[in-house]
Design a protein around this motif. Structure first.
Motif, PDB file in Angstrom:
ATOM      1  N   ALA A   1      10.743  25.087 -11.426  1.00 33.50           N
ATOM      2  CA  ALA A   1      11.314  26.374 -11.035  1.00 33.50           C
ATOM      3  C   ALA A   1      11.769  27.130 -12.275  1.00 33.50           C
ATOM      4  O   ALA A   1      11.595  28.336 -12.388  1.00 33.50           O
ATOM      5  N   ASP A   2      12.422  26.397 -13.175  1.00 29.12           N
ATOM      6  CA  ASP A   2      12.794  26.978 -14.459  1.00 29.12           C
ATOM      7  C   ASP A   2      11.619  26.790 -15.412  1.00 29.12           C
ATOM      8  O   ASP A   2      11.299  25.664 -15.780  1.00 29.12           O
ATOM      9  N   PRO A   3      10.957  27.883 -15.783  1.00 32.47           N
ATOM     10  CA  PRO A   3       9.751  27.724 -16.615  1.00 32.47           C
ATOM     11  C   PRO A   3      10.042  27.038 -17.931  1.00 32.47           C
ATOM     12  O   PRO A   3       9.136  26.480 -18.568  1.00 32.47           O
ATOM     13  N   ASN A   4      11.326  27.059 -18.367  1.00 32.08           N
ATOM     14  CA  ASN A   4      11.649  26.444 -19.647  1.00 32.08           C
ATOM     15  C   ASN A   4      12.074  24.992 -19.538  1.00 32.08           C
ATOM     16  O   ASN A   4      12.487  24.379 -20.508  1.00 32.08           O
ATOM     17  N   HIS A   5      11.999  24.456 -18.318  1.00 25.06           N
ATOM     18  CA  HIS A   5      12.563  23.117 -18.126  1.00 25.06           C
ATOM     19  C   HIS A   5      11.993  22.101 -19.120  1.00 25.06           C
ATOM     20  O   HIS A   5      12.736  21.354 -19.753  1.00 25.06           O
TER      21      HIS A   5
ATOM     22  N   ASN B   1       0.828  -1.213   0.000  1.00 28.24           N
ATOM     23  CA  ASN B   1       0.000   0.000   0.000  1.00 28.24           C
ATOM     24  C   ASN B   1       0.859   1.257   0.000  1.00 28.24           C
ATOM     25  O   ASN B   1       0.602   2.204  -0.733  1.00 28.24           O
ATOM     26  N   CYS B   2       1.908   1.250   0.824  1.00 26.40           N
ATOM     27  CA  CYS B   2       2.815   2.390   0.818  1.00 26.40           C
ATOM     28  C   CYS B   2       3.504   2.510  -0.541  1.00 26.40           C
ATOM     29  O   CYS B   2       3.769   3.612  -1.019  1.00 26.40           O
ATOM     30  N   ALA B   3       3.817   1.362  -1.151  1.00 27.34           N
ATOM     31  CA  ALA B   3       4.461   1.391  -2.461  1.00 27.34           C
ATOM     32  C   ALA B   3       3.556   2.085  -3.472  1.00 27.34           C
ATOM     33  O   ALA B   3       4.000   2.936  -4.245  1.00 27.34           O
ATOM     34  N   TYR B   4       2.257   1.743  -3.459  1.00 27.46           N
ATOM     35  CA  TYR B   4       1.320   2.391  -4.385  1.00 27.46           C
ATOM     36  C   TYR B   4       1.228   3.888  -4.106  1.00 27.46           C
ATOM     37  O   TYR B   4       1.188   4.710  -5.007  1.00 27.46           O
ATOM     38  N   LYS B   5       1.173   4.218  -2.816  1.00 30.15           N
ATOM     39  CA  LYS B   5       1.109   5.642  -2.461  1.00 30.15           C
ATOM     40  C   LYS B   5       2.352   6.371  -2.983  1.00 30.15           C
ATOM     41  O   LYS B   5       2.277   7.499  -3.449  1.00 30.15           O
ATOM     42  N   TRP B   6       3.500   5.685  -2.894  1.00 27.10           N
ATOM     43  CA  TRP B   6       4.732   6.302  -3.399  1.00 27.10           C
ATOM     44  C   TRP B   6       4.668   6.476  -4.911  1.00 27.10           C
ATOM     45  O   TRP B   6       5.032   7.516  -5.447  1.00 27.10           O
ATOM     46  N   LEU B   7       4.210   5.464  -5.615  1.00 25.60           N
ATOM     47  CA  LEU B   7       4.104   5.559  -7.073  1.00 25.60           C
ATOM     48  C   LEU B   7       3.223   6.736  -7.471  1.00 25.60           C
ATOM     49  O   LEU B   7       3.537   7.506  -8.388  1.00 25.60           O
ATOM     50  N   ASN B   8       2.113   6.868  -6.746  1.00 23.12           N
ATOM     51  CA  ASN B   8       1.211   7.973  -7.048  1.00 23.12           C
ATOM     52  C   ASN B   8       1.877   9.311  -6.747  1.00 23.12           C
ATOM     53  O   ASN B   8       1.751  10.267  -7.493  1.00 23.12           O
ATOM     54  N   HIS B   9       2.661   9.340  -5.634  1.00 23.17           N
ATOM     55  CA  HIS B   9       3.307  10.579  -5.223  1.00 23.17           C
ATOM     56  C   HIS B   9       4.401  11.010  -6.199  1.00 23.17           C
ATOM     57  O   HIS B   9       4.487  12.172  -6.595  1.00 23.17           O
ATOM     58  N   ILE B  10       5.238  10.064  -6.616  1.00 24.13           N
ATOM     59  CA  ILE B  10       6.408  10.449  -7.410  1.00 24.13           C
ATOM     60  C   ILE B  10       6.017  10.922  -8.813  1.00 24.13           C
ATOM     61  O   ILE B  10       6.774  11.626  -9.467  1.00 24.13           O
ATOM     62  N   ILE B  11       4.803  10.553  -9.246  1.00 23.12           N
ATOM     63  CA  ILE B  11       4.369  11.113 -10.545  1.00 23.12           C
ATOM     64  C   ILE B  11       3.332  12.224 -10.359  1.00 23.12           C
ATOM     65  O   ILE B  11       2.707  12.667 -11.312  1.00 23.12           O
ATOM     66  N   SER B  12       3.161  12.668  -9.097  1.00 26.65           N
ATOM     67  CA  SER B  12       2.275  13.819  -8.878  1.00 26.65           C
ATOM     68  C   SER B  12       2.975  15.055  -9.445  1.00 26.65           C
ATOM     69  O   SER B  12       4.213  15.110  -9.483  1.00 26.65           O
ATOM     70  N   PRO B  13       2.238  16.047  -9.923  1.00 29.05           N
ATOM     71  CA  PRO B  13       2.852  17.175 -10.634  1.00 29.05           C
ATOM     72  C   PRO B  13       4.023  17.810  -9.883  1.00 29.05           C
ATOM     73  O   PRO B  13       5.082  18.021 -10.463  1.00 29.05           O
ATOM     74  N   LYS B  14       3.859  18.048  -8.585  1.00 27.04           N
ATOM     75  CA  LYS B  14       4.902  18.777  -7.857  1.00 27.04           C
ATOM     76  C   LYS B  14       6.163  17.929  -7.686  1.00 27.04           C
ATOM     77  O   LYS B  14       7.271  18.364  -7.994  1.00 27.04           O
ATOM     78  N   ALA B  15       5.985  16.698  -7.177  1.00 26.81           N
ATOM     79  CA  ALA B  15       7.140  15.833  -6.956  1.00 26.81           C
ATOM     80  C   ALA B  15       7.825  15.511  -8.283  1.00 26.81           C
ATOM     81  O   ALA B  15       9.062  15.516  -8.401  1.00 26.81           O
ATOM     82  N   ASN B  16       7.030  15.241  -9.302  1.00 21.38           N
ATOM     83  CA  ASN B  16       7.584  14.898 -10.596  1.00 21.38           C
ATOM     84  C   ASN B  16       8.365  16.065 -11.199  1.00 21.38           C
ATOM     85  O   ASN B  16       9.421  15.886 -11.795  1.00 21.38           O
ATOM     86  N   ALA B  17       7.854  17.278 -10.969  1.00 19.21           N
ATOM     87  CA  ALA B  17       8.580  18.468 -11.426  1.00 19.21           C
ATOM     88  C   ALA B  17       9.903  18.580 -10.682  1.00 19.21           C
ATOM     89  O   ALA B  17      10.959  18.858 -11.264  1.00 19.21           O
ATOM     90  N   GLY B  18       9.849  18.336  -9.382  1.00 19.57           N
ATOM     91  CA  GLY B  18      11.054  18.455  -8.565  1.00 19.57           C
ATOM     92  C   GLY B  18      12.120  17.467  -8.996  1.00 19.57           C
ATOM     93  O   GLY B  18      13.282  17.825  -9.221  1.00 19.57           O
ATOM     94  N   VAL B  19      11.749  16.214  -9.141  1.00 20.16           N
ATOM     95  CA  VAL B  19      12.734  15.200  -9.477  1.00 20.16           C
ATOM     96  C   VAL B  19      13.247  15.410 -10.901  1.00 20.16           C
ATOM     97  O   VAL B  19      14.434  15.219 -11.189  1.00 20.16           O
ATOM     98  N   ALA B  20      12.380  15.838 -11.802  1.00 20.39           N
ATOM     99  CA  ALA B  20      12.795  16.043 -13.187  1.00 20.39           C
ATOM    100  C   ALA B  20      13.836  17.145 -13.271  1.00 20.39           C
ATOM    101  O   ALA B  20      14.828  17.034 -13.993  1.00 20.39           O
ATOM    102  N   GLU B  21      13.626  18.191 -12.489  1.00 18.45           N
ATOM    103  CA  GLU B  21      14.583  19.293 -12.524  1.00 18.45           C
ATOM    104  C   GLU B  21      15.893  18.926 -11.852  1.00 18.45           C
ATOM    105  O   GLU B  21      16.973  19.262 -12.316  1.00 18.45           O
ATOM    106  N   TRP B  22      15.760  18.227 -10.756  1.00 15.86           N
ATOM    107  CA  TRP B  22      16.965  17.878 -10.010  1.00 15.86           C
ATOM    108  C   TRP B  22      17.823  16.880 -10.790  1.00 15.86           C
ATOM    109  O   TRP B  22      19.025  17.037 -10.901  1.00 15.86           O
TER     110      TRP B  22
END
Ligand SMILES: Nc1ncnc2c1ncn2[C@@H]1O[C@H](COP(=O)(O)OP(=O)(O)O)[C@@H](O)[C@H]1O
Ligand SMILES: [Mg+2]
Lengths: 336, 383, 301
Positions: B331-335, B295-316
């Motif tokens: 953060a970078d609008p052109n990312h 269940n936590c694994a599913y919650k994580w999968l949902n979280h890591i592709i949520s817009p904010k987290a996914n934006a964060g990891v993609a930029e980092w």
């Protein structure tokens, strides 16, 4: 230089930190002499020997071998060889290799090496043991290997540090005779360390008595026994009655330490015309002799040694009289 | 004998690795989401699971933990091979697998299909990433797409202008000779294949993961030649980072996250994409068949592709996000433009890491060199 | 008593007596006492070794990377006939031998100084100083040497060494050898030091007395008597160096050793091939121990 002594120690001292192991020792050892360093444990004998061998350098003073100052020469350059108390055989070499070691490092050629090795092993009667390892030998055999290893180099001086210390009494006595014979056969100088005065007396030409790092007296066994210079020598070499200054004043009329050998004391029946009245404190049967300990009425303890054949068993507290020749009593210097 | 050796295999598993589970008999797909189990154990690429300890501003784990009560434990996998090995141990709940690991995990029964109905954010994932050969079998999704990117060229800005060609990585007279940094993994053979696509078209390579024996031998030969100009083979991203920082490396294959880290420490470097097309990755979060915290694994999968987290990891990490809505939150609008997030044309030039098989992936009717041979060849090359 | 020359000659007859001593005890009592540790040894040591050997004959499912029980000699022939691997093994042995020699060259005079020349207080301080590093982590030390040996370049400063002397061997086999020698030095020092402590003074005196200078005494007496200690030390340094793969990663640059190839095979994952590679260091160690035995290293054990 030919009549220079084999070894001369000139005012030699050795200190280890605060410990004075040897203090201001001067001693000449003659060519071909059997000289014994005698003294109790810790008196500095080994240190003197090690300084002669070159394992220790003196803190002050000089050491001469055949008239040459070797004070600062390392051991491997000195023409002396040592028989160690623990034998110090090389455990990884056969008996033969041990004996050949000195010749090997001095580059003696092979044929001569073999010949001298065989000769040395013959002298110590170990010819059949040549291929054994030291661990396969008895204590006495190891001792003889150590001897062979040293004499095979034909040194002018052989140093022996309590070489018989680890042997049992019987073997010890045999070896004493053998060593003495060997020394005569080789005709080289032996410097022999022991704390056993009997051994020293029976083997030596001369004895040097050590006490607390100092040389007390040097002389023939007879000199030392009969005319000890100090109270220490008198007490250490043989058994002695020692009389302090007070007692001497009363008994002999002189304020000095006096000594008297027990065998010079006669034990007479009480009331004899001569002698000092005394009582028996103890008597010990020692085989050939009896040792009778008495207390003079004046309060002093005197030990008498009487041939067993002539003595009857004295009982405790028996009243006796003790007498001696005036010449048997002589003055010694007080001990330090 | 069979029996004895079967026993031996079992014991070996116990004594040495604790690996070797059964085949496809692992857990089935989750039908319904329940309460969280309080923790989740992840295997991930460096930079994928950040809780602020690397950089206080880089954190998409803490809010997840606060919201779900699932404490996140992460084990960094340094290569796809290592990730497969870690997942075989059965100790982990989910993994961020690249295309050269996904199919092996599926075939090995180490992961199970994912019920995308239980992952609300899945709806916002770019269509171009769904139902791809490396993340699904027979239309059944085996995970959620995390993001994608290309393996870049990193170069020292003081050593010269930006290189544009992969030739600088392979040519014996490369101006960077002796200071070149190469990714130490069998999958790097595909980079040599791309180099050959550009320099030896007569070999006819069209897919760097589908190499017949001749093509494969040519790639290995190119790598043998390259050996003399290589200054570093990096397996740990921190090794390359250190080499970039101290200047002992002036050109190399890299990931944007390494460039970010080294730059933050003052390294005078930059990254670029070479013209010939590049290897790259499209990563997928998958759930273990032996998950102890599904269940936590599913919650994580949902979280890591949520817009904010996914934006964060993609930029980092320096990659294109998988969630279309992330592009508004970087953060970078052109990312998203820079990393060509929805530019399928661009990604057609990127060859995603995938596991080479005997059946050629490009559909040719010849035998291709399978991944196990890639591993052997690479090991020999590095021996 | 208490005299320097009156030590018993331990080297010559210790050990031998013990073997001859002791009457046979009721066998079952002894076995009862030993059974638990023996069983443990059997399962953990012999058992896992046997499994390792057996698993070298397993095949690999190409795609999933899991071992299967179809037996094959492919892994063994891969590990033992491929030129790349044989040359890698050769280089690994070279590094291990070089590190061992370096350890010996450094440990011998150090141990001699500590055991024979230093004052009692210096001795204690030095022993502590030399053993203390054993408590520091392996990684810390390897990374410390990395910081020392890092080569300089046009684009960055090197480590301490290139800063100080303007030159460093850089990362590679030389750096690996230096680092391994640094890491395993105490393992060579301690046995040699213990051996020197046990070596009776009179043994060295006797050699000098018979006319040997210090070099000859070293070669003819000290070295043979210390051989078991040196062998023990070298077994540590050699096997630890031969099996190392982390130091290589830290200061090796592009260099590789047997351990790295084993790790690669394990991570591939190709466990059977890893097992086959593991047979290399096992065989090398057996050969090494045999050579040491021939040289008489275990005679006094
Ligand atoms: N190497 C040494 N270090 C410190 N003290 C020593 C050393 N060698 C001997 N001594 C001391 O010197 C004194 C004389 O010792 P030694 O010559 O061995 O006496 P002996 O041989 O007459 O028993 C002893 O007090 C002994 O403790
Ligand atoms: Mg003595």
């Amino acid at each position: 230089m030919s009549n220079a002594p084999a070894i001369s120690l000139r005012r030699v001292s050795k200190q280890f930190g605060d410990v004075v192991a040897v203090a201001d020792v001067s001693l000449d050892i003659n060519d071909g002499e059997f000289l014994t360093l005698l003294g109790p444990s810790g008196s500095g004998k080994t240190t003197v020997l090690r300084m002669i061998a070159g394992f220790e350098l003196p803190t002050s003073g000089e050491i001469l071998l055949n008239g040459n100052d070797v004070s600062n020469e390392p051991a491997f350059k000195r023409d002396v060889n040592t028989v160690f108390q623990d034998y110090a055989l090389f455990p990884h070499m056969t008996v033969a290799d041990n004996v050949e070691y000195g010749m090997r490092v001095r580059k003696v050629d092979k044929a001569e090496r073999a010949q001298r090795r065989d000769e040395a092993l013959r002298m110590v009667r170990l010819t059949q043991m040549a291929d054994r390892m030291p661990a396969q030998l008895s204590g006495g055999q190891r001792q003889r290997v150590a001897l062979a290893r040293a004499i095979v180099n034909r040194p002018k001086v052989l140093l022996l540090d309590e070489p018989l210390g680890a042997l049992d009494l019987k073997l010890r006595e045999e070896m004493q005779t053998e060593l003495k014979a060997l020394q005569r056969a080789l005709n080289i100088t032996f410097v022999y360390v022991t704390h056993d005065q009997g051994e020293a007396l029976s083997m030596s030409d001369r004895i040097a008595v050590f006490n607390g790092g100092r040389l007390e007296q040097v002389g023939s066994p007879r000199d030392l026994y009969e005319r000890p210079a100090t109270a220490f020598v008198a007490g250490f070499v043989g058994v002695a009655n020692l009389f302090d200054e007070e007692t001497s004043q009363r008994l002999f009329g002189r304020r000095a330490v006096h000594t008297l050998r027990p065998e010079r004391v006669r034990v007479l029946a009480a009331g004899a015309s001569e002698g000092h009245a005394a009582r028996v404190v103890d008597s010990q049967y020692l085989g050939a002799e009896m040792r009778i300990t008495c207390r003079l009425d004046a309060g002093v303890i005197v030990v008498a040694s009487v041939p067993s054949a002539q003595a009857r068993i004295a009982s405790r507290d028996e009243a006796v009289a003790l007498s001696w020749e005036p010449s048997a009593v002589f003055e010694v210097s007080a001990s330090r | 004998m069979k029996k004895v050796s079967a026993l031996a295999v079992a014991l070996l598993g116990v004594v040495t690795l604790g690996a070797c589970g059964g085949g496809d008999d692992g857990g089935a797909m989750l039908e319904e989401l329940g309460e969280g189990e309080g923790a989740v154990n992840l295997v991930a690429w460096a930079g994928y699971v950040e809780d602020g300890s690397t950089d206080p501003n880089v954190d998409w784990v803490s809010d997840f933990e606060a919201e779900t009560g699932c404490e996140v434990n992460v084990k960094i996998g340094n290569s796809s091979d290592e990730m497969v090995e870690l997942m075989q141990s059965g100790e982990y709940d989910a993994v961020s697998a690249s295309g050269d690991a996904t199919l092996r995990l599926i075939a090995g029964g180490d992961v199970v299909p994912v019920n995308t109905d239980l992952i609300p954010n899945y709806a916002d994932v770019f269509e171009g990433l769904k139902n791809k050969p490396w993340n699904s079998v027979d239309g059944k999704a085996y995970g959620v797409p995390h993001g994608r990117g290309a393996n870049l060229l990193v170069y020292n800005t003081e050593a010269g202008a930006a290189p544009s060609s992969i030739v600088d990585m392979f040519s014996p007279d490369s101006p960077y000779a002796g200071k070149i940094s190469v990714y130490d993994s069998p999958i790097y053979i595909a980079d040599a294949a791309i180099y050959l696509m550009a320099t030896q078209p007569e070999l006819g390579i069209t897919n760097p993961y589908a190499l017949d024996q001749t093509q494969f031998d040519a790639a290995i030969a190119a790598l043998e030649t390259q050996k003399s100009i290589v200054g570093q083979y990096w397996a740990l991203y921190t090794d390359q980072q250190a080499a970039l920082e101290n200047g002992s490396v002036t050109l190399g294959t890299t990931w944007q996250v390494i460039v970010n880290l080294a730059k933050a420490n003052g390294a005078k470097i930059d990254s670029t994409l070479h013209d010939e097309g590049a290897t790259g990755w499209s990563d997928t979060w998958m759930v273990s068949s032996k998950a102890k915290h599904p269940n936590c694994a599913y919650k994580w999968l949902n979280h890591i592709i949520s817009p904010k987290a996914n934006a964060g990891v993609a930029e980092w990490f320096g990659e294109a996000p998988s969630n279309a809505k992330s592009c508004a939150l970087t953060a970078d609008p052109n990312h998203c433009a820079t990393f060509h997030a929805d530019d399928e044309e661009y990604f057609s030039k990127v060859y995603y890491w995938t596991t080479p098989t005997k059946d050629c992936l490009d559909g040719r009717d010849v035998e291709c060199v399978p991944y196990s041979e890639w591993v052997n060849a690479w090991n020999k090359l590095r021996a | 008593m208490g005299e320097r020359l009156e030590q018993t000659p331990r080297v010559t007859d210790s050990g031998r007596n013990i073997a001859g001593r002791g009457k046979p005890r009721p066998a079952f009592a002894l076995w009862g006492l030993l059974s638990a540790p023996l069983a443990w040894l059997l399962v953990v040591y012999v058992g896992s070794l046997a499994l390792l050997v057996v698993s070298a004959f397993f095949s690999l499912d190409d795609f999933t990377g899991k071992p299967t029980t179809d037996l094959t000699t492919g892994n063994i022939s891969e590990a033992f006939t491929q030129g790349e691997y044989v040359s890698l093994v050769g280089r690994s042995i070279g590094v291990a031998v070089a590190a061992t020699l370096l350890c010996f060259a450094l440990a011998m005079p150090t141990a001699f100084y500590i055991a024979r020349l230093a004052s009692r207080r210096t001795r204690r301080a030095l022993i502590v100083a030399l053993i203390l590093p054993l408590w520091t982590g392996y990684l810390v030390k390897a990374f410390a040497l990395r910081a020392v040996l890092a080569p300089g370049s046009d684009y960055g400063d090197g480590g301490f060494m290139s800063g100080l002397v303007g030159w460093s061997p850089g990362f590679g086999y030389v750096a690996v050898t230096l680092t391994l020698a640094y890491l395993w030095f105490p393992y060579m020092l301690l046995p040699i030091y213990a051996g020197l402590e046990r070596l009776p003074n009179s043994m060295l005196d006797a050699s000098a007395d018979l006319g040997a200078g210090s070099l000859r005494t070293f070669r003819l007496v000290m070295l043979p008597l210390l051989l078991p200690s040196i062998a023990a030390g070298s077994i540590f340094t050699f096997s630890l160096s031969l099996g190392d793969y982390i130091t290589v990663k830290i200061v090796g640059g592009t260099a590789q050793m047997i351990g790295n190839i084993i790790e690669r095979a394990l991570l591939a994952p190709n466990q059977p091939l890893a097992a086959a590679f593991t047979l290399w260091p096992m065989l090398i160690m057996v050969a090494y121990l045999a050579v040491m035995g021939r040289a008489g290293a275990f005679k006094n054990l």
